[in-house]
Design an enzyme around this catalytic site. Structure first.
Site, PDB file in Angstrom:
ATOM      1  CE  LYS A 280    -117.884  34.577 -59.447  1.00 18.77           C
ATOM      2  NZ  LYS A 280    -116.988  35.509 -58.866  1.00 18.77           N
ATOM      3  CD  GLU A 362    -108.278  48.779 -59.541  1.00 18.03           C
ATOM      4  OE1 GLU A 362    -108.319  47.825 -60.243  1.00 18.03           O
ATOM      5  OE2 GLU A 362    -108.907  49.893 -59.605  1.00 18.03           O
ATOM      6  NE  ARG A 390    -109.422  50.649 -63.572  1.00 16.64           N
ATOM      7  CZ  ARG A 390    -110.602  50.289 -63.566  1.00 16.64           C
ATOM      8  NH1 ARG A 390    -110.933  49.079 -63.078  1.00 16.64           N
ATOM      9  NH2 ARG A 390    -111.820  50.866 -63.934  1.00 16.64           N
TER      10      ARG A 390
END
Length: 616
Positions: A280, A362, A390
């Site tokens: 990343k 979640e 969610r």
């Protein structure tokens, strides 16, 4: 001569040689760095998938072949190569490029994303459609290692493996370092394993072994192959247990190997998973060393005199939960992969054993809180409004049904700005107030926020305290509070018009109330409403107004109307809030102006409403 300037569509890639493709990746990476550092936007994730993006568009035929990026943080290079290079400097700005892939913006965006872990399900659905409609095209899901932690991704993998779907899942794993030697060996192994000639040879070998008189010969051969692959190639056993053909791990920055592997996998049938190791922030030293810090960057600000800004609501929450945990050893914090965003960095440092980052899960975050509470802890779930959606079933079934006193600290409520419709916290007031046993509070400033959170820990019901993104009002925190359960407060008394304000839009309502000499009420509680205060104001005023930073449909205004109707009070009433639509991105103040929730707009609209009633 720049190659990137010659790329208008992905088809233009296919005429380039390998050296030219490698030159293109360098130009693409530099363009992304230069552009996003100027305009702001998601940064480190895109830098990590430069080679993968070029390889995918070189090998596959977008938009006929669907490439789904999960989540859209990774998709900036994809946008650049798909007819949007000149507009990248407008990304996340009002009327500019959308922050995430969206089919309404481009035919090359196969699916709308924003919330994570949806790509495998979407690609599976497309694969099934391709098969039933005799469509020869491909479906590819590019999912980050963080997004793979969500249960939805595994549900889709399990289904895809069970029905032998013809699809490719690419796992972009940027959480591991790359060893050059192991990486090179992995590339060679995967390139070999994915080669169609070897695949044919393996099939013929299987037939031959099955005819051998040796007992368990086929089982022995399979076990030997799996041990070799496991020893050299990594941890594909989990995916192979789900009936995926696993390939990797592979150096995701080795463009020639990526293209060769993707070309091989394109010819293979059935569910396939390619495991890439990427870095990343690759190509920008600061982002490589601090990828979390450079997940997104802001545009350089115009130099201005230094002004002391109020703390953000997130910082106030951070201060509160550390104070609460210091007072009570039973307080624990739960977040679904939003440690920094929700303000829990200091809490983790000070109370590491009481901090639980459950990753992008979640539903699990809500139910694990229920389990903790039932055994005596005091869980605080720090979650964005859009992400709590969610876990809605768990909120109803596992928390509210059992009436468990869990605190939900809901950040990014209301208008959030540049992240657009996938992240807007427009719906929480409406979807929370209909749940039995729920308590819902909306502070108008940081002092109310701090003391509402304190109160929430004492309430014997599931309780939500919702607050917006960004700077608070600059109100000093007091040691004591006048907040009483279920009670609002009258800010000013006036004549003719009564305004019921929810949350931080109280400060918009103040201007109108002063100009119109209206009564102004800070509701504080969305559930339970302060019925006595509302009914008294309704009886003594001619015009009733509500304002909220949430959808009007089913929101606080609807709750007030329901109350008035139950008591046979019928007076002119107007609810102001967010419209029944998905709002586009822009800075928070721009979006509020667009929906006329600013000081002058609100005043003008009240005046227009009163005149309309008089003429009726």
């Amino acid at each position: 001569m720049s190659l990137l300037n010659q790329i208008q569509t992905p088809q233009d890639l296919k005429r380039l040689s390998m050296p030219e493709l490698e030159q293109l990746t360098a130009e693409l990476r530099q363009f992304l760095i230069d552009s996003v550092l100027k305009s702001g936007g998601h940064f480190a994730s895109g830098l990590g998938v430069i080679e993968l993006t070029v390889a995918l568009h070189y090998v596959f035929d977008a938009p006929n072949d669907a490439i789904i990026w999960d989540v859209g943080h990774q998709a900036y290079p994809h946008k650049i190569l798909t007819e949007r290079r000149e507009q990248l400097n407008t990304i996340r700005q009002k009327n500019g490029l959308k922050p995430f892939p969206c089919p309404k913006e481009s035919r090359y965006d196969a699916f709308t994303v924003g919330h994570s872990s949806t790509s495998v399900s979407a690609a599976l659905g497309m694969s099934i459609a391709n098969q039933l409609l005799h469509n020869p095209h491909h479906a590819v899901a590019v999912i980050g290692d963080g997004a793979l932690t969500a249960g939805m991704a595994f549900e889709a993998l399990n289904h895809a493996g069970a029905i032998k779907a013809d699809m490719l899942v690419i796992l972009n794993d940027n959480n591991m370092s790359i060893s050059p030697n192991v990486g090179a060996l992995s590339n060679m192994l995967t390139k070999t394993l994915s080669n169609p000639i070897l695949q044919s040879l393996r099939t013929e070998s299987k037939r031959l072994i099955e005819k051998l008189p040796l007992p368990h010969a086929l089982e022995l051969a399979k076990r030997t192959e799996e041990q070799i692959k496991s020893m050299v190639a990594g941890d594909g056993g989990l995916f192979e247990a789900l009936d995926f053909q696993y390939f990797g791990p592979v150096n995701g920055h080795d463009l020639p190997s990526l293209i060769a592997i993707l070309n091989n996998l394109k010819q293979k049938r059935g569910p396939k998973l390619l495991h890439l190791i990427t870095q990343k922030g690759k190509g920008y030293t600061l982002a490589e060393s601090a990828p979390i810090k450079f997940h997104a960057v802001s545009a350089p600000a115009t130099p201005k005199p230094v002004e002391a800004k109020p703390k953000t609501y997130t910082q106030i929450f951070s201060q509160w939960i550390c104070d609460a945990a210091a007072r009570d050893h039973k307080v624990v914090a739960i977040t679904p992969a939003m440690r920094e965003g929700s303000g829990l960095v200091e809490f983790e440092q000070r109370f590491p054993k009481r901090f639980f980052d459950v990753a992008i899960a979640e539903q699990h975050a809500v139910t694990i809180a229920a389990g903790m509470q039932m055994k005596g802890l005091k869980p605080v779930v720090a979650i964005y409004s859009t992400f709590l959606q969610r876990g809605y079933d768990q909120l109803i079934h596992d928390v509210a049904l059992q009436d468990l006193p869990i605190v939900f600290a809901i950040d990014r409520a209301g208008v959030v700005g540049p992240d657009g419709p996938t992240h807007i916290g427009a719906f929480d007031l409406a979807y929370l107030r209909i749940i039995p046993n729920m308590v819902v509070m909306a502070p108008s400033d940081e002092n109310e926020q701090y003391h509402m959170l304190n109160l929430a820990l004492t309430i014997d019901h599931p309780t939500a305290v919702r607050y917006p993104r960004g700077s608070a009002q600059g109100v000093a925190l007091t040691e004591t509070s006048d907040i009483t359960f279920g009670k609002g407060r009258t800010i000013r008394s006036g004549h003719t018009i009564a305004i019921f304000a929810t949350g931080t839009l109280l400060h918009v309502a103040k201007h109108a109330a002063e100009v119109l000499n209206a009564t102004l009420i800070d509701l504080r509680f969305v559930k339970p409403l302060d019925q006595a205060l509302i009914l008294e104001a309704a009886k003594t005023h001619d015009y009733l107004i509500s304002i909220e930073d949430g959808v009007v449909t089913g929101g606080v205004g609807s709750a007030i109307l329901e109350l008035l109707a139950q008591h046979f009070i019928y007076k002119p009433f107007k609810a102001f809030g967010l419209p029944d639509e998905f709002l586009e991105h822009g800075e928070r103040n721009e979006v509020l102006e667009m929906v006329r929730l600013t000081d002058e707009c609100f005043l003008e609209d009240i005046q227009a409403f009163v005149e309309q009633v008089k003429l009726a």
